[in-house]
Design an enzyme around this catalytic site. Structure first.
Site, PDB file in Angstrom:
ATOM      1  N   ARG A  84      -5.137   3.053 -16.197  1.00  0.00           N
ATOM      2  CA  ARG A  84      -5.232   3.842 -14.959  1.00  0.00           C
ATOM      3  C   ARG A  84      -5.823   5.239 -15.159  1.00  0.00           C
ATOM      4  NH1 ARG A  84      -1.808   5.216 -11.816  1.00  0.00           N
ATOM      5  NH2 ARG A  84      -2.849   4.535  -9.909  1.00  0.00           N
ATOM      6  N   CYS A 108     -12.004   3.150 -29.378  1.00  0.00           N
ATOM      7  CA  CYS A 108     -13.273   3.840 -29.666  1.00  0.00           C
ATOM      8  C   CYS A 108     -14.077   4.088 -28.397  1.00  0.00           C
ATOM      9  CB  CYS A 108     -14.061   3.043 -30.683  1.00  0.00           C
ATOM     10  SG  CYS A 108     -13.150   2.980 -32.218  1.00  0.00           S
ATOM     11  N   GLU A 109     -13.543   4.916 -27.549  1.00  0.00           N
ATOM     12  CA  GLU A 109     -14.205   5.320 -26.300  1.00  0.00           C
ATOM     13  C   GLU A 109     -13.717   6.726 -25.989  1.00  0.00           C
ATOM     14  OE1 GLU A 109     -15.760   3.256 -23.689  1.00  0.00           O
ATOM     15  OE2 GLU A 109     -15.463   1.298 -24.621  1.00  0.00           O
ATOM     16  N   GLY A 115       0.762  -1.246   0.000  1.00  0.00           N
ATOM     17  CA  GLY A 115       0.000   0.000   0.000  1.00  0.00           C
ATOM     18  C   GLY A 115       0.786   1.285   0.000  1.00  0.00           C
TER      19      GLY A 115
HETATM   20  N1  LLP Z   1      -1.635  -6.941  -0.864  1.00  0.00           N
HETATM   21  C1  LLP Z   1      -2.932  -7.009  -1.200  1.00  0.00           C
HETATM   22  C2  LLP Z   1      -3.785  -7.960  -0.496  1.00  0.00           C
HETATM   23  C3  LLP Z   1      -3.451  -6.181  -2.209  1.00  0.00           C
HETATM   24  O1  LLP Z   1      -4.732  -6.243  -2.517  1.00  0.00           O
HETATM   25  C4  LLP Z   1      -2.593  -5.264  -2.864  1.00  0.00           C
HETATM   26  C5  LLP Z   1      -3.097  -4.389  -3.914  1.00  0.00           C
HETATM   27  C6  LLP Z   1      -1.230  -5.248  -2.507  1.00  0.00           C
HETATM   28  C7  LLP Z   1      -0.785  -6.093  -1.485  1.00  0.00           C
HETATM   29  C8  LLP Z   1      -0.225  -4.340  -3.154  1.00  0.00           C
HETATM   30  O2  LLP Z   1      -0.503  -3.020  -2.898  1.00  0.00           O
HETATM   31  P1  LLP Z   1       0.497  -1.875  -3.372  1.00  0.00           P
HETATM   32  O3  LLP Z   1       1.755  -1.985  -2.555  1.00  0.00           O
HETATM   33  O4  LLP Z   1       0.769  -2.065  -4.809  1.00  0.00           O
HETATM   34  O5  LLP Z   1      -0.242  -0.626  -3.083  1.00  0.00           O
HETATM   35  N2  LLP Z   1      -5.006  -1.128  -9.769  1.00  0.00           N
HETATM   36  C9  LLP Z   1      -4.835  -0.098  -8.761  1.00  0.00           C
HETATM   37  C10 LLP Z   1      -4.229  -0.666  -7.496  1.00  0.00           C
HETATM   38  C11 LLP Z   1      -4.999  -1.825  -6.924  1.00  0.00           C
HETATM   39  C12 LLP Z   1      -4.334  -2.399  -5.713  1.00  0.00           C
HETATM   40  C13 LLP Z   1      -4.928  -3.711  -5.369  1.00  0.00           C
HETATM   41  N3  LLP Z   1      -4.319  -4.389  -4.274  1.00  0.00           N
HETATM   42  C14 LLP Z   1      -4.020   1.040  -9.349  1.00  0.00           C
HETATM   43  O6  LLP Z   1      -3.634   0.968 -10.513  1.00  0.00           O
HETATM   44  O7  LLP Z   1      -3.796   2.047  -8.675  1.00  0.00           O
END
Ligand code: LLP
Length: 416
Positions: free
Chosen positions: A312, A341-342, A239
Site C-alpha cells: 500500500r 530491490c526497488e 467503501g
Molecule cells: N465491494 C466491491 C465491489 C469492491 O470492489 C470493494 C473493494 C469492496 C466491496 C470493499 O470495499 P472496502 O469496504 O474495503 O472499502 N487495495 C485498495 C482497496 C481496493 C478496494 C477494491 N474494492 C487499498 O489497499 O486501499
C-alpha cells in the site's frame, strides 16, 4: 476501535505480546485480533438492525480462512470477485446463499462454478456479461439471480486508484442505461433480476457520496418496480473508510443512519460489502530492523519486511502508523524501507519514526486489510506467516512459506 495496545510496555494484540509471537513464529508476520473483527461486524449489525440486511464481508480485503470462518460463524456472508475467492469462502464455511459476486471480468468457468453452488446474487457489470450469464445458466439448468451494478457517476473523493463509481471508471453500467438492460434481462429466459447493486469506491471518509449515489439508485428501483420487476435486494457495496492517520471517518452507526435515511423505506433487504472497515484495524504487520544506515541525505531503517508483504505505501503512497513493539524510546526522522530491490520499496518515507536499532521490532499498524491479500513473492521472498489472536491465545493461521513453496508448481521441461 481495535485491540492493539501496550501491556507492561510491550505492544500486544488482545492479551498476547507481539514480542512473544515474534520470538516463537519469527518475523515478519501479520497478526490479527479476532475480537476486533467481531466488534466491527457487530457495529454493522447494530447499525442496520432496523431492516433486513446481510453483511457480505469483502473477501479481497483479507481472505484468510480463519478470518472468514470467524466472521461467517458470527453471521456474515461474503462479497467475492473471483472463483478463488468463492472457493475460499466456501472452504471457510460461508453459506452460498449469503455470497454476492461482483467484478468486471468473470470467466465462463467462474460463472458456472458460482451457478452450481447457488450463490445469492451476481452483480453484473456489462451487457455482454449478462448475455454470457444467461447462456451459462441455461446450460447449467438454473435461473441466474442478478443485480446490475450501476455506476451512479458520483465522486467518492478518495484516492483515484480506488474510486469506482465515476463515468471514467471501468465498473458497472451507467445508471441511465440500467433500465434498458433490466428490460433486456427480463426477456432472456434464464435471468432473474432480484436486485440493484452500487459500489462507488473505497476508503471513503464522508457520507455525502454514499447518500448521493443511493438517491439515484432509489429512483431506479422505484421505476423498475413500476415496470413490474421484483427488486428485493439493494446491495450498497462497501467503501467506508478507517483511520490510518488523522482521518475521522463516520462510524458504522452514522453510516447506517445516512443510508437508512435514504433507502430505509424501500422494503429491500440491504446487502453490505464492507472490507476495510472490518479488517483494516484488526491487523498489524510485525517486522524487525535488520540494519540502520546513515545515507548521505537521510537515515534508513532497513527491515525484513517490505513492499512484497505490504504494497500500500508503494502503490498509493498510503500512510501506516509505525509503532515500536517495546514501548518508549526516541523519535527520529528516517525512511523505513524493505529489502526489495526497488526504490519504491518503502513502508514509511521521510517520517518521524521510532528510533529503532538493529534487531528491534516494529508494528505496521492498520494492516489487516489489503495487506496480506496484496502480498507477493517478488524477489523470491516467501510470503509471511499469519497469526490470529483470541484473548490470551494465538494460533498460526497460515504458516510462513518455505523455499520449496516458492517453486512448487514450476516445471523444467525436458524437451525445450
Ligand atoms: N465491494 C466491491 C465491489 C469492491 O470492489 C470493494 C473493494 C469492496 C466491496 C470493499 O470495499 P472496502 O469496504 O474495503 O472499502 N487495495 C485498495 C482497496 C481496493 C478496494 C477494491 N474494492 C487499498 O489497499 O486501499
Amino acid at each position: 476501535m481495535h485491540h492493539f495496545e501496550y501491556r507492561d510496555g510491550v505492544l500486544s494484540c488482545e492479551q498476547v505480546s507481539l514480542a512473544k509471537i515474534a520470538d516463537e513464529v519469527g518475523t515478519p508476520f501479520y497478526c490479527y485480533s479476532s475480537a476486533t473483527f467481531l466488534q466491527h461486524l457487530e457495529a454493522y449489525k447494530k447499525a442496520f438492525s432496523g431492516v433486513d440486511s446481510i453483511i457480505c464481508y469483502s473477501v479481497k480485503c483479507n481472505g484468510n480462512l480463519a478470518v472468514l470462518n470467524t466472521l461467517s460463524k458470527a453471521g456474515a456472508g461474503a462479497d467475492i470477485v473471483s472463483g478463488g475467492e468463492l472457493f475460499r469462502a466456501l472452504k471457510a464455511g460461508v453459506q452460498p446463499g449469503k455470497i454476492v459476486y461482483s467484478g468486471v471480468g468473470k470467466t465462463p468457468e467462474e460463472i458456472r462454478y458460482a451457478l452450481e453452488v447457488g450463490i445469492l446474487m451476481f452483480n453484473v457489470e456489462s451487457p455482454i456479461e449478462m448475455i454470457t450469464l444467461n447462456r451459462i445458466a441455461g446450460e447449467v439448468g438454473v435461473k441466474a439471480p442478478v443485480a446490475i451494478r450501476v455506476n451512479p457517476d458520483v465522486d467518492p473523493r478518495t484516492h483515484a486508484y480506488i474510486s469506482t463509481g465515476m463515468k471514467k471508471n471501468k465498473f458497472g453500467i451507467a445508471i441511465e442505461r440500467a433500465l434498458v438492460e433490466y428490460r433486456a434481462a427480463s426477456e432472456m429466459g434464464n435471468i432473474e433480476a432480484i436486485g440493484v447493486d452500487c459500489h462507488i469506491g473505497s476508503q471513503i471518509t464522508e457520507l455525502e457520496p454514499f447518500a448521493d449515489a443511493l438517491v439515484k439508485v432509489k429512483r431506479l428501483i422505484r421505476t423498475l418496480r413500476e415496470e413490474g420487476q421484483d427488486i428485493k435486494y439493494l446491495d450498497i457495496g462497501g467503501g467506508l473508510g478507517i483511520s490510518y492517520d488523522d482521518e475521522v471517518p463516520p462510524t458504522p452507526m452514522e453510516y447506517g443512519e445516512a443510508i437508512l435515511g435514504v433507502v430505509g423505506d424501500l422494503g429491500c433487504t440491504l446487502i453490505l460489502e464492507p472490507g476495510r472497515s472490518i479488517a483494516g484495524n484488526a491487523g498489524v504487520l510485525v517486522g524487525k530492523v535488520l540494519y540502520t544506515k546513515e545515507g548521505e541525505e537521510k537515515r534508513f531503517l532497513i527491515s525484513d519486511t517490505g513492499m512484497n508483504d505490504i504494497v500500500r505505501p508503494s502503490l498509493y503512497d498510503a500512510f501506516h502508523g509505525i509503532l515500536p513493539v517495546i514501548e518508549g524510546g526516541d523519535l527520529r526522522l528516517a525512511d523505513l524501507v524493505g529489502p526489495i530491490c526497488e526504490s519504491g520499496d518503502f513502508i514509511a518515507k521521510d517520517r518521524v519514526l521510532p528510533a529503532l536499532e538493529q534487531g528491534e521490532l516494529f508494528a505496521v499498524m492498520s494492516s489487516g486489510g489489503y495487506g496480506f491479500t496484496m502480498s507477493s513473492n517478488y524477489n523470491a521472498r516467501p510470503r509471511v506467516a499469519e497469526v490470529m489472536v483470541s484473548g490470551d491465545k494465538y494460533r498460526v493461521v497460515r504458516r510462513r512459506e518455505s523455499y520449496e513453496d516458492l517453486i512448487s508448481g514450476e516445471i523444467i521441461p525436458e524437451d525445450i
